[in-house]
Scaffold this active site. Sequence first.
Site: not given
Ligand code: NAD
Ligand code: UD1
Length: 337
Positions: A84, A124, A126, A148, A152, A198
């Site tokens: 991710k 996402s 995204t 990434y 999706k 993030n």
């Molecule tokens: P995470 O990395 O904490 O969790 C993903 C889990 O999947 C991990 O435990 C990892 O070990 C496991 N994994 C990865 N590839 C694997 C594979 N091939 N086989 C088995 N296990 C595998 O991420 P998260 O934040 O919990 O996100 C979960 C899902 O949500 C992801 O698909 C991510 O792209 C999506 N997502 C996350 C966010 C975010 O901000 N966290 C935002 C939008 C979408």
């Molecule tokens: C990011 C991902 C997006 C994903 C989302 C999920 C990128 C470019 N995009 O979004 O694909 O779906 O996370 O959570 O990574 N910021 C700062 N200082 C920092 C970090 C972030 O100012 O050190 C600001 C960024 O400019 C933004 C906000 O905080 O305005 C949020 O950023 P972030 O947490 O990285 O999330 P996104 O960019 O929205």
Amino acid sequence: MKVLVTGGCGYIGSHTVVELLQEDYEVVIIDNLSNSLKEVLTSIETITKKKPIFYEGDVVDFSLLRKVFSEHSFDAVIHFAGYKAVGESVQKPLMYYRNNLESTLHLCEVMKEFGCKRLVFSSSATVYGSPKKLPITEEMPLSTTNPYGTTKLMIENILRDLSSSDNEWSIALLRYFNPIGAHSSGLIGENPKGIPNNLMPYIIKVAMGELPQLDIFGNDYNTKDGTGVRDYIHVVDLAQGHIAALNKVINSTGIDACNLGTGKGYSVLELVQTFEKVNHIKIPYQIAPRRAGDVAECYADCSYAKKQLDWSSKKDLETMCRDAYHYISVLKKSTDI
Ligand code: NAD
Ligand code: UD1
């Protein structure tokens, strides 16, 4: 009801497993622990007093999938497993395409083979690329700005084709906005390794004294205070959104995409100030240049989730900031002992 949760040891997966167990679902997890720790299973058990069944392994692995599906009869699957990190996906696109696409393709093939055709997929916000209008509704045009995001969007398209080919499939595409926070117990949460990309994980590292200050990427956007605006959603609200989506896929067929956010946009400065206020801690920061690829504002229209899933978020920004810091404080205390 028995549910397979791929990636169930990860950040969002573990919170969803807790909600599922608390709702009396039986849960089986497959996770290869590439971005999580096995200890999360003990925390899940401590919170829920229930134990999910765990298979350590890769969702790309057909033989593991077939073994798991022949040992259990699933009512539905929630597919979180995947990579991710946006920046890493730009550096290592093949790794992202392979893992995210193959895990989904192999999973769906085996689901079909075993007659389990109900799927909740982690998409996402995204997939909206650089939105032209706000708030973002599900019908807005889709595009991506990094590998990434492209995985999706490709998976969403694959799942649409699958649904059109066979009307027995029931699929929910959940488009998450910015999940932050942690379970109120402080036992599960987000703790990325290394320097976080993030915002919330970065703020936490500054709060713990592990990084000297936060760089705020730009204060000259056309927003309320010039800093970027996002739709932060508490991870427990998000997890509950999955239960709502599961009910939907169990009781219908077809494919539907749904935003999971709060519908409210907060700026970087508002998040920092709220974090400081609720946790009584100063977050030093400096204004840095804009980060390439960032948009000024991104927040969801959540009316479709309310209508389709009868779900809406409940927790406010203060709770998100308090719970995120509480988790790391509990974690630090347990590792200091
Ligand atoms: P995470 O990395 O904490 O969790 C993903 C889990 O999947 C991990 O435990 C990892 O070990 C496991 N994994 C990865 N590839 C694997 C594979 N091939 N086989 C088995 N296990 C595998 O991420 P998260 O934040 O919990 O996100 C979960 C899902 O949500 C992801 O698909 C991510 O792209 C999506 N997502 C996350 C966010 C975010 O901000 N966290 C935002 C939008 C979408
Ligand atoms: C990011 C991902 C997006 C994903 C989302 C999920 C990128 C470019 N995009 O979004 O694909 O779906 O996370 O959570 O990574 N910021 C700062 N200082 C920092 C970090 C972030 O100012 O050190 C600001 C960024 O400019 C933004 C906000 O905080 O305005 C949020 O950023 P972030 O947490 O990285 O999330 P996104 O960019 O929205």
